[in-house]
Design an enzyme around this catalytic site. Structure first.
Site, short mmCIF file in Angstrom:
data_model
loop_
_atom_site.label_atom_id
_atom_site.label_comp_id
_atom_site.label_asym_id
_atom_site.label_seq_id
_atom_site.Cartn_x
_atom_site.Cartn_y
_atom_site.Cartn_z
NE ARG A 106 -13.60 -11.99 -13.36
CZ ARG A 106 -12.91 -11.73 -14.46
NH1 ARG A 106 -11.71 -11.20 -14.38
NH2 ARG A 106 -13.42 -12.01 -15.64
CG MET A 125 -1.45 -8.11 -6.75
SD MET A 125 -0.60 -7.22 -8.10
CE MET A 125 0.24 -8.60 -8.86
CD GLU A 149 4.89 2.36 -9.06
OE1 GLU A 149 3.91 2.09 -8.37
OE2 GLU A 149 5.69 1.49 -9.47
CG HIS A 186 1.47 -1.51 -15.68
ND1 HIS A 186 1.18 -2.77 -15.21
CD2 HIS A 186 2.44 -1.65 -16.61
CE1 HIS A 186 1.94 -3.65 -15.85
NE2 HIS A 186 2.72 -3.00 -16.70
N GLY A 209 0.77 -1.24 0.00
CA GLY A 209 0.00 0.00 0.00
C GLY A 209 0.80 1.29 0.00
CB SER A 210 4.23 2.30 -0.95
OG SER A 210 4.36 1.98 -2.31
CG ASN A 211 1.64 3.53 -5.77
OD1 ASN A 211 1.98 4.58 -6.28
ND2 ASN A 211 2.28 2.40 -5.97
CG LEU A 213 -11.31 -5.14 -11.33
CD1 LEU A 213 -11.22 -3.61 -11.22
CD2 LEU A 213 -12.17 -5.70 -10.19
C1 GRF Z 1 3.39 -0.88 -7.63
O1 GRF Z 1 4.63 -1.08 -8.22
C2 GRF Z 1 2.34 -0.67 -8.69
O2 GRF Z 1 2.82 -0.03 -9.81
C3 GRF Z 1 1.97 -2.09 -9.03
O3 GRF Z 1 2.00 -2.79 -7.81
C4 GRF Z 1 2.89 -2.13 -6.92
C5 GRF Z 1 2.11 -1.80 -5.70
O4 GRF Z 1 2.91 -1.28 -4.68
N1 GRF Z 1 0.70 -2.11 -9.72
P1 GRF Z 1 2.26 -0.63 -3.38
O5 GRF Z 1 1.36 -1.70 -2.76
O6 GRF Z 1 1.49 0.57 -3.80
O7 GRF Z 1 3.41 -0.30 -2.50
#
Ligand code: GRF
Length: 195
Positions: free
Chosen positions: A68, A93, A177, A112, A15-17, A96
């Site tokens: 699903r 992951m 990102e 991505h 969840g860093s993003n 959809l």
């Molecule tokens: C990121 O590299 C994103 O681009 C990809 O999965 C990773 C998720 O990282 N789709 P985080 O969970 O947001 O740290």
């Protein structure tokens, strides 16, 4: 609707993003708020990270559903119950279905880790190195039924440096990102309020 655009983040991992989006949305003038975090994996560290940041976070455990369609029906229900208007996939992951994507058309973003349309799919950092790319990066795009193929909203490039391994390259991309995803969300949320 008016006010800030109620946004959900869907994740499966650390969840860093998500954290970068939540941090950006703390700005008073940011046009979106992160109203909900959902994960298909109850053990995803991102759920706890969201709660620590004061954001409601719930698991929708994929394994508890017959398949699903039932899983996505529950996702849809939770999103609508929370008044969500926009969805950001951030390390989510699961693919959809076309019908889910259509229901949320123009309202699902994804990040991505490649310069799309290059390197769709998984293991992009390994593949960028194996293919000897000089440049790599990340893309924020609208989600369409075809995987990693919707219209691009933002992109950032990084150099591939001598001695890079997948981890060092991933770390360089991740910095970008965390910069472009909030910027893309900001831009999209503004268009939703103008239209
Ligand atoms: C990121 O590299 C994103 O681009 C990809 O999965 C990773 C998720 O990282 N789709 P985080 O969970 O947001 O740290």
């Amino acid at each position: 609707m008016s006010g800030r655009v109620r946004t959900a983040v869907l994740l499966s991992g650390r969840g860093s993003n998500m954290k970068a989006l939540v941090a950006a949305a703390r700005r008073q003038d940011f046009p979106a708020e992160i109203a909900l975090v959902l994960s298909d994996k109850p053990q995803a560290p991102g759920l706890e990270a969201a709660r620590e940041a004061g954001v409601p976070a719930e698991a929708v455990d994929f394994r508890r559903f017959s398949g699903r369609p039932a899983f996505e029906a529950e996702l849809d229900l939770r999103l609508r119950a929370a008044g969500v208007e926009l969805v950001c996939l951030a390390g989510f992951m699961r693919i959809l279905s076309a019908s889910f994507v259509e229901r949320w058309e123009g309202r699902i973003l994804n990040i991505h880790p490649s310069l799309l349309p290059d390197l769709r799919g998984l293991n992009t950092h390994d593949r960028a190195l194996a293919e000897g790319r000089a440049e790599h990066g990340c893309t924020v795009h609208y989600v369409s039924a075809e995987l990693d193929a919707g219209p691009t909203i933002a992109m950032a490039r990084v150099p591939v440096l001598p001695g890079d391994d997948p981890d060092s390259l991933a770390a360089r991309v991740l910095v970008e990102e965390h910069r472009i995803y909030p910027a893309a969300l900001e831009a999209v949320a503004r268009t939703l309020r103008v239209s």
